[in-house]
Design a protein around this motif. Structure first.
Motif, PDB file in Angstrom:
ATOM      1  N   ASP A  28       1.088  -1.382   0.066  1.00 20.91           N
ATOM      2  CA  ASP A  28       0.356  -0.041   0.693  1.00 20.91           C
ATOM      3  C   ASP A  28       1.037   1.497   0.363  1.00 20.91           C
ATOM      4  O   ASP A  28       1.946   1.487   0.170  1.00 20.91           O
ATOM      5  CB  ASP A  28      -0.918   0.326   1.642  1.00 20.91           C
ATOM      6  CG  ASP A  28      -2.228   1.594   1.249  1.00 20.91           C
ATOM      7  OD1 ASP A  28      -1.487   2.315   0.694  1.00 20.91           O
ATOM      8  OD2 ASP A  28      -2.874   1.204   1.773  1.00 20.91           O
TER       9      ASP A  28
ATOM     10  N   SER B 234      -0.226   4.611   0.317  1.00 23.10           N
ATOM     11  CA  SER B 234       0.059   5.583   1.220  1.00 23.10           C
ATOM     12  C   SER B 234       0.691   5.484   2.755  1.00 23.10           C
ATOM     13  O   SER B 234       0.725   5.802   3.371  1.00 23.10           O
ATOM     14  CB  SER B 234      -1.920   5.776   1.339  1.00 23.10           C
ATOM     15  OG  SER B 234      -2.231   5.515   0.382  1.00 23.10           O
TER      16      SER B 234
ATOM     17  N   GLN C 257       4.440   5.459   2.646  1.00 22.86           N
ATOM     18  CA  GLN C 257       4.010   7.149   2.925  1.00 22.86           C
ATOM     19  C   GLN C 257       4.608   8.043   3.885  1.00 22.86           C
ATOM     20  O   GLN C 257       4.937   8.602   4.836  1.00 22.86           O
ATOM     21  CB  GLN C 257       3.726   8.003   1.534  1.00 22.86           C
ATOM     22  CG  GLN C 257       3.113   7.858  -0.028  1.00 22.86           C
ATOM     23  CD  GLN C 257       4.674   8.665  -0.396  1.00 22.86           C
ATOM     24  OE1 GLN C 257       5.626   8.810   0.646  1.00 22.86           O
ATOM     25  NE2 GLN C 257       4.868   8.522  -1.453  1.00 22.86           N
TER      26      GLN C 257
ATOM     27  N   GLU D 246       4.239  14.321   1.502  1.00 19.96           N
ATOM     28  CA  GLU D 246       2.964  13.972   0.806  1.00 19.96           C
ATOM     29  C   GLU D 246       1.662  13.049   1.983  1.00 19.96           C
ATOM     30  O   GLU D 246       1.586  12.173   1.352  1.00 19.96           O
ATOM     31  CB  GLU D 246       3.321  12.350   0.065  1.00 19.96           C
ATOM     32  CG  GLU D 246       4.315  12.519  -1.051  1.00 19.96           C
ATOM     33  CD  GLU D 246       3.353  13.255  -2.327  1.00 19.96           C
ATOM     34  OE1 GLU D 246       2.297  13.006  -2.533  1.00 19.96           O
ATOM     35  OE2 GLU D 246       3.472  14.147  -2.791  1.00 19.96           O
TER      36      GLU D 246
ATOM     37  N   ASP E 193      -0.774  13.038   4.807  1.00 16.49           N
ATOM     38  CA  ASP E 193      -1.522  13.868   5.242  1.00 16.49           C
ATOM     39  C   ASP E 193      -2.182  13.273   6.743  1.00 16.49           C
ATOM     40  O   ASP E 193      -2.215  11.697   6.366  1.00 16.49           O
ATOM     41  CB  ASP E 193      -2.651  14.025   4.225  1.00 16.49           C
ATOM     42  CG  ASP E 193      -3.852  14.439   4.744  1.00 16.49           C
ATOM     43  OD1 ASP E 193      -3.825  14.925   5.897  1.00 16.49           O
ATOM     44  OD2 ASP E 193      -4.618  14.700   3.618  1.00 16.49           O
TER      45      ASP E 193
ATOM     46  N   ILE F  13      -5.158  10.148   6.098  1.00 15.77           N
ATOM     47  CA  ILE F  13      -4.975   8.958   5.034  1.00 15.77           C
ATOM     48  C   ILE F  13      -5.176   7.853   6.298  1.00 15.77           C
ATOM     49  O   ILE F  13      -5.111   6.495   6.315  1.00 15.77           O
ATOM     50  CB  ILE F  13      -3.248   8.900   4.759  1.00 15.77           C
ATOM     51  CG1 ILE F  13      -3.338  10.079   3.239  1.00 15.77           C
ATOM     52  CG2 ILE F  13      -2.553   7.907   4.475  1.00 15.77           C
ATOM     53  CD1 ILE F  13      -2.260  10.018   2.991  1.00 15.77           C
TER      54      ILE F  13
ATOM     55  N   SER G 116      -8.446   5.594   7.336  1.00 22.02           N
ATOM     56  CA  SER G 116      -8.418   4.205   6.231  1.00 22.02           C
ATOM     57  C   SER G 116      -7.845   2.870   6.591  1.00 22.02           C
ATOM     58  O   SER G 116      -7.714   2.226   6.048  1.00 22.02           O
ATOM     59  CB  SER G 116      -8.051   4.570   4.904  1.00 22.02           C
ATOM     60  OG  SER G 116      -6.401   4.835   4.723  1.00 22.02           O
TER      61      SER G 116
END
Length: 168
Positions: A107, A109, A112, A159, A161, A164, A167
């Motif tokens: 994943d 995200s 990151q 990147e 946030d 995120i 989730s």
């Protein structure tokens, strides 16, 4: 929140001054308010615990309001930044197990988020001279970098946030 370069010497100096000021304000304020309340409302039984507690609570509230008003002052820049960084890292820490599991499943995200987390921890630990687990952090970062290279992903702290994290 974006990671910034922080002058460690200035941060430590200002943090120490804020800590000393907080201790002094808490001691003087709570004792002063408690003594005033005891003088105004004496208790014949001789116990003044509730007035002492009230003094501490009022002083804490006043300090919270005061620090909240000056948090954007130039003097507080580094201290407030580190406070926000700790909050940001704490949000990630609460979901770290799920984030790492998602990163293991490729994943992007999650990767990151982990990259931001590792860079933020590195900065925080260096500022606070907490370098005991820095070696372990480097190992985690190296594993993440290898995975990112395998997937041809560019990891960047900008990147990140906080949204995120919802989730996970």
């Amino acid at each position: 929140m974006q990671l910034k370069k922080i002058d460690k010497a200035r941060y430590r100096k200002h943090l120490n001054q804020v800590i000393v000021a907080s201790i002094a304000l808490l001691a003087i304020g709570s004792l002063g308010i408690a003594q005033l309340l005891i003088a105004l409302f004496p208790d014949p039984s001789g116990t003044h615990f509730h007035w002492n507690l009230t003094g501490v609570i009022i002083t804490c509230i006043a300090m919270f309001i005061g620090f909240n008003k000056i948090k954007h002052h130039e003097f507080m820049h580094e201290v407030y930044y580190v406070w926000r960084l700790k909050q940001s890292l704490n949000l990630i820490t609460r979901k770290l197990k799920k984030v790492r599991a998602a990163a293991d499943q490729n994943d992007v995200s999650a990767m990151q988020v982990l990259h931001y987390y590792y860079q933020g921890c590195r900065q925080l630990w260096q500022l606070d001279d907490n370098t005991i687990t820095m070696e372990e952090l480097s190992i985690w970062q190296a594993k993440l970098d290898v995975k990112a290279d395998e997937l041809n992903i560019q990891l960047n702290t900008t990147e990140f946030d906080p949204e995120i994290l919802k989730s996970f």
